[in-house]
Enzyme design. Sequence first.
Site, PDB file in Angstrom:
ATOM      1  N   LYS A 182       0.853  -1.189   0.000  1.00 28.16           N
ATOM      2  CA  LYS A 182       0.000   0.000   0.000  1.00 28.16           C
ATOM      3  C   LYS A 182       0.886   1.235   0.000  1.00 28.16           C
ATOM      4  CE  LYS A 182      -4.491   0.920   0.088  1.00 28.16           C
ATOM      5  NZ  LYS A 182      -5.522   0.215  -0.673  1.00 28.16           N
TER       6      LYS A 182
ATOM      7  N   ASP B 201      -6.922   4.639  -4.831  1.00 29.85           N
ATOM      8  CA  ASP B 201      -7.600   4.507  -3.551  1.00 29.85           C
ATOM      9  C   ASP B 201      -8.246   5.876  -3.312  1.00 29.85           C
ATOM     10  OD1 ASP B 201      -7.611   2.458  -1.069  1.00 29.85           O
ATOM     11  OD2 ASP B 201      -7.509   4.477  -0.245  1.00 29.85           O
TER      12      ASP B 201
END
Length: 447
Positions: A126, A166
């Site tokens: 991430k 995201d």
Amino acid sequence: MSPIIEKYIEIVKKRNPGEVEFHQTVEEVLNSLVPYLDKHPEYIENGIIDRLIEPERQIIFRVPWVDDKGKVQVNRGFRVQFNSAIGPYKGGLRFHPSVYIGIIKFLGFEQIFKNSLTGLPIGGGKGGSDFDPKGKSEGEIMRFCQSFMTELYRHIGPDIDVPAGDIGVGGREIGYLFGQYKRIVGAYKNGVLTGKGIPYGGSLARTEATGYGATYFAQEVFKNFGEEIKGKTFAISGFGNVAWGTVSKITELGGKVVTISGPDGYIYDPDGIKGEKIDYMLVMRASRRDKVQDYADKFGVKFYPKEKPWGVKADVYMPCATQNEVGMAEAKKIVENKIKYYIEVSNMPTTNEALAYIQENGVIVAPSKAVNAGGVATSALEMTQNAMRYSWSFEEVDAKLKNIMINIHKNTKEAAEELGLGYNLVAGANIAGFKRIAEAMMAQGIV
């Protein structure tokens, strides 16, 4: 909490002080793994947990850029490459002022298990920045993305680490990031990012994937109890891409969504969000005003400022906004309202205390790492299409997505039942995801 798990939690807290979201997700996952670890002590003995809770690589870097007034601005960029046992690191980039290393580690740790559940060859990672795209001009966003990629490019690649979008990172940002990557490396390696535009290697159905996948998973949950989506009423939070896809598919399948929410509060639409109202969610998102009140003003429905939708009458609750939006106060309302199904869609939307309370009171919980895996699964399908120099139709991608979500539910359910845990999807998702990763780590030696 077992003594061995308590030991690992203390290690995590000592090594990662102040990173409360990361502490939370590690505690939730490891506690649910206890029944499986009791039967497989070899994973403790061979240091699998010790390695699992420590990222393989943590990258923090400076992102300097120039605003429209000619002033130099500096943000901080992150990429945590958490686990590559089953494939290249895969996980989104989040641009939001709340981003710091603890948020990125929490999301990266969750991503390990989520990606494992898809059955596809993708590891967990991430990244992101504390940059806020809200209120910025196109030029400012482009210059920031170019500066961000100028550092990140050296750490990623189609067979190394494949970021996606995201919160705060949509098609526009992915386009700028990919353009800079291509410019620096001098090659058209479009498999390096997913969530791309269709003209340069994106996948059809990727925009809808997380919401559609969540709905397909919910459908499997209902089938387990001889029920269906048609005729059910849903309360949903958020109004971004995930909420939009969820509302779209639920409505298509005959359900009725009566709420969406934003930072300013929530709306209640007793007639259901359908037709042009679903289309208007895209308009709201594109406006970047971040106000759900716009929906209430346009369609003449009730707006509840600074409130969450977890007190309304509905059959199913589906949080689709952000982490920890449901705490004990909301959990008590959920139980009081006699909600049967609580389907988590956003990443870790429920505090550990609230999650335990909801489960203890007989609510069927579907955990986010299983429910929202459709987004990353379709990103992996995009990677496959890029590698093949080919593209599938919307219907082909959607069919593959649905099959993946059916299998995730099946494997999650079976993992819990094999350990005598009944229909405990929270534990089942963690166990099923862990099993595949642990086996791969054991096979690859101490690395």
